[in-house]
Design an enzyme around this catalytic site. Sequence first.
Site, PDB file in Angstrom:
ATOM      1  N   TYR A 190       0.839  -1.201   0.000  1.00 21.73           N
ATOM      2  CA  TYR A 190       0.000   0.000   0.000  1.00 21.73           C
ATOM      3  C   TYR A 190       0.872   1.247   0.000  1.00 21.73           C
ATOM      4  O   TYR A 190       1.821   1.369   0.766  1.00 21.73           O
ATOM      5  CB  TYR A 190      -0.903   0.023   1.239  1.00 21.73           C
ATOM      6  CG  TYR A 190      -1.591   1.360   1.455  1.00 21.73           C
ATOM      7  CD1 TYR A 190      -2.631   1.768   0.625  1.00 21.73           C
ATOM      8  CD2 TYR A 190      -1.188   2.227   2.467  1.00 21.73           C
ATOM      9  CE1 TYR A 190      -3.249   2.999   0.804  1.00 21.73           C
ATOM     10  CE2 TYR A 190      -1.804   3.452   2.650  1.00 21.73           C
ATOM     11  CZ  TYR A 190      -2.836   3.833   1.822  1.00 21.73           C
ATOM     12  OH  TYR A 190      -3.447   5.062   1.992  1.00 21.73           O
ATOM     13  N   LEU A 213       4.222  -0.733   3.577  1.00 22.02           N
ATOM     14  CA  LEU A 213       3.481   0.522   3.692  1.00 22.02           C
ATOM     15  C   LEU A 213       4.413   1.673   3.337  1.00 22.02           C
ATOM     16  O   LEU A 213       5.378   1.946   4.058  1.00 22.02           O
ATOM     17  CB  LEU A 213       2.947   0.719   5.122  1.00 22.02           C
ATOM     18  CG  LEU A 213       1.962  -0.328   5.642  1.00 22.02           C
ATOM     19  CD1 LEU A 213       1.585  -0.019   7.082  1.00 22.02           C
ATOM     20  CD2 LEU A 213       0.711  -0.377   4.773  1.00 22.02           C
ATOM     21  N   GLU A 214       4.145   2.323   2.219  1.00 25.45           N
ATOM     22  CA  GLU A 214       4.900   3.520   1.864  1.00 25.45           C
ATOM     23  C   GLU A 214       3.979   4.709   2.092  1.00 25.45           C
ATOM     24  O   GLU A 214       2.989   4.890   1.377  1.00 25.45           O
ATOM     25  CB  GLU A 214       5.357   3.467   0.400  1.00 25.45           C
ATOM     26  CG  GLU A 214       6.274   4.633   0.058  1.00 25.45           C
ATOM     27  CD  GLU A 214       6.402   4.873  -1.416  1.00 25.45           C
ATOM     28  OE1 GLU A 214       6.105   6.009  -1.844  1.00 25.45           O
ATOM     29  OE2 GLU A 214       6.795   3.940  -2.131  1.00 25.45           O
ATOM     30  N   LEU A 215       4.299   5.508   3.105  1.00 27.34           N
ATOM     31  CA  LEU A 215       3.363   6.532   3.544  1.00 27.34           C
ATOM     32  C   LEU A 215       3.853   7.945   3.241  1.00 27.34           C
ATOM     33  O   LEU A 215       3.425   8.558   2.297  1.00 27.34           O
ATOM     34  CB  LEU A 215       3.063   6.324   5.033  1.00 27.34           C
ATOM     35  CG  LEU A 215       2.593   4.882   5.362  1.00 27.34           C
ATOM     36  CD1 LEU A 215       2.321   4.722   6.841  1.00 27.34           C
ATOM     37  CD2 LEU A 215       1.387   4.491   4.525  1.00 27.34           C
ATOM     38  N   GLN A 406      10.805  -0.562  -1.615  1.00 30.91           N
ATOM     39  CA  GLN A 406      10.487  -0.867  -3.008  1.00 30.91           C
ATOM     40  C   GLN A 406      11.567  -0.303  -3.915  1.00 30.91           C
ATOM     41  O   GLN A 406      12.478   0.372  -3.453  1.00 30.91           O
ATOM     42  CB  GLN A 406       9.111  -0.326  -3.398  1.00 30.91           C
ATOM     43  CG  GLN A 406       9.045   1.193  -3.455  1.00 30.91           C
ATOM     44  CD  GLN A 406       7.925   1.686  -4.335  1.00 30.91           C
ATOM     45  OE1 GLN A 406       7.704   1.203  -5.449  1.00 30.91           O
ATOM     46  NE2 GLN A 406       7.168   2.665  -3.848  1.00 30.91           N
TER      47      GLN A 406
END
Length: 454
Positions: A190, A213-215, A406
């Site tokens: 996400y 989780l890349e926020l 990523q």
Amino acid sequence: MTTPISEIPTIRKALGESFSKGVPRPLEWRKHQLLQLQRMLQENRDTFTEALEKDLAKPKLENYGHELGGAMAQTVLAAEGLVDWNRPVVVETPDWQKSWKPTVHRAGKGTVVILAPWNYPIALVLQPLAGAIAAGCCAVLKPSEITPHCGEALAELIPKYLDTRAYRVVLGSVPETTALLELQWDHIFYTGNNRVARIIAAAAAKHLTPLTLELGGKSAVIVDPAYDLTLAAKRILWGKALNCGQAHQFVVALEAAYAEFFPEGSMKSQSIPRIVSPQHHHRLMDLLNRTRGKVIIGGNSEGKTKIEVTVIRDVRADDSLMDDYVEIFGPLLPIVPVDSIDAAIEFVRAREHALALYTFTENLELKQKIQEQTMSGAAVFGDTVMQQTVANLPFGGIGQSGYGRQTGKATFDAFSYERTSIDVSKEFEQFNAARYPPYTEEKLKALVAASTAA
């Protein structure tokens, strides 16, 4: 166009069966899918450019440099690295275990789901997909509903180029995403904000599903007064105007850079995209209206999709623009005055860790000090955003800015796991006598002696 919710469990089941049957396992098949993904991007550049124009009014240069070009680079990298990344590794062991051939294999996690954001609606679907393909996973892609034309382009083109037994697109908004999260997945990838990330993490916990989780969050910029302020101003303003995403002498330099970038004013410029939706326009204007800082550049708005690139000075720690849990992601640049570099470092340390920390200095001691005394997903010196262009540099956050990595091999690693193996021959049985009952003092001594010798 929305995927019927009733079809989502069927899609999940079909992809799970494809993985169980080994559809994505052969390396040649994976390489073919990656080359097809590359071909899709090359042959449909105009289609994707048009979709980006409709959704975000993105300039063509930005479309290629930060969307299509980046996705193509990641696809090529995955295709070229496929064999090496999947190569088994024999680990070092004591001599008495070497005959077991202890080996680490990379294995795909299974059937995964990629939940993409609106800010890079093509790249942040296809870059993770390249890693999932390289890892030998099946995948569901869920583009953002806020960029519907990009989502529809992906939904139309992916079945024409990729094997639909392994890769499918689900379109929709919150109900469709909720339906996806109710199912068991082998990995969830996400990209977005930490409010939604908490919902996703809670849903994943029910199935013990691993996450990437890349926020994001507040990516601070520290400017050393000794640095070339004109250059710093250009690079910082470019980073803020890009994608509508993210000291008196410095202010003067910013004003000069603004005049150079947008001679007709940023409101009329064709070099920056529009705000993605009326909701995001309202959110940004609310932040701007509540700030106690002084607007020194821009500040105007037009309709529900345009906001000038805006610089606000004398912003304090408790200002609306500095809320740790509110990522600006718009053309608003707050300037926080500090008395010293040490005060700037302390300001950063007092807040949640960001996806990136940008610093403009040529002082080697200061660079080392910032590396040692702060935390962020990336530390970038002398520019903004450009860490994203290094194809094999792991990209991701820490703490509130997310976890997992990523790009390049890091994406492959996210969608695969280390599966170990040993192969103990029958001939080794002669050394096993000491482990079998009945246990005796002599067997204990023999075992101790063997372990000591190892």
